[in-house]
Design an enzyme around this catalytic site. Sequence first.
Site, PDB file in Angstrom:
ATOM      1  CG  HIS A 251      -2.189   1.063   0.984  1.00 60.32           C
ATOM      2  ND1 HIS A 251      -2.077   2.328   1.193  1.00 60.32           N
ATOM      3  CD2 HIS A 251      -3.290   0.834   0.650  1.00 60.32           C
ATOM      4  CE1 HIS A 251      -3.110   2.754   0.830  1.00 60.32           C
ATOM      5  NE2 HIS A 251      -4.352   1.877   0.739  1.00 60.32           N
ATOM      6  CD  GLU A 304      -7.302  -2.671  -3.765  1.00 63.59           C
ATOM      7  OE1 GLU A 304      -6.168  -3.032  -3.967  1.00 63.59           O
ATOM      8  OE2 GLU A 304      -7.924  -1.777  -4.558  1.00 63.59           O
TER       9      GLU A 304
END
Length: 364
Positions: A251, A304
């Site tokens: 991320h 996700e």
Amino acid sequence: MSNNSNDNFKPGLEGVVAVETEIMEPDREGGSLRYRGVDVEPLVGKVPYENVWGLLVDNDLESKMPEPEPHEPAGLTGNAPADLQAETARLSGEWKLGKLNEISDEQAREDLGRLSAEMMEIVARSAAKADGREPAPDDVVAQGDTAAERFLLRWRGEADPRHVKAIDTYWICTAEHGLNASTFTARVVASTGADCGAALSSAVGALSGPLHGGAPAYVKPMLDEAQALGDPERWVREALESGKRIMGFGHRVYRAEDPRSRILKRTAKELNSPQVEIAEQLEAVALKALQERHPERVLATNVEYYSAVVLDVAEIPPPLAPAMFACSRVAGWSAHILEQKRTGRLFRPSARYIGPAERSLASA
């Protein structure tokens, strides 16, 4: 052509501070996320998504996103992401929405509430069309107590409590996350004084590519492949050797665990997801392999990965994932559009020219 070393060029605007915001604060090192100072984790299961919308937009958990108005979208195709972008833009004309630089903050907030609620309706109706069924009538939908429940009732005519919890948790966890591509797009369009429908539909368009918000659609097939192979370690090894990207890891913001991943993983277990076991096995193998390949980077599981597992509990088909993400993000987008409106400032970044030097027409 300028080669000035003082030009502070950052590809993709990486690390460039473009706005000051009061909406969301990630704890980059500690793995937590706060909406206007309120930690997200205790919100899940305590308040429904529509009140989290109120927290983000109005800084008030007692406030909430309104229920949708009676309205039937005109030209749904069953492709929910495309339908959502087109129909949201069309509402600007149908509802005669005012330009942001010509209306009050109160009117803008009302427009954003109406649009947010209607955007969920558009996705539910489009999903029903994709399934080959008519959306449920208003009297059935009215039986729902929360936005997630009404969404499922409109789509399927029924709302399994497990599915409601899965969707509500997912929406809360992904309601806002700072200046990502879609939110930045919404703010850029809002900065021109465009109406709220234009700003929100442009944000939806930024989700049509797989690099922002679409990864859950790729995680589910990845888990299916690993499960069918029966050997997650081999699947990861072969994927990396073939140059395939393993979705759901790393991320731009967090240097520790993505807190949203932690919440969603717990929810997947609570809801007895059939894919939790393979997801945990693949996660462990992938994290080890990625860390060995990139020891210089912190590559943790992102939102996700377990979003895909939770959405699967609610029987959300992978192609619908970007539209489900858009439903959640209407809260963050709306808050940012209002915040941008109050700045009164047009976005106008600079570009550094690196093309040919001046030349004659004959040499072109």
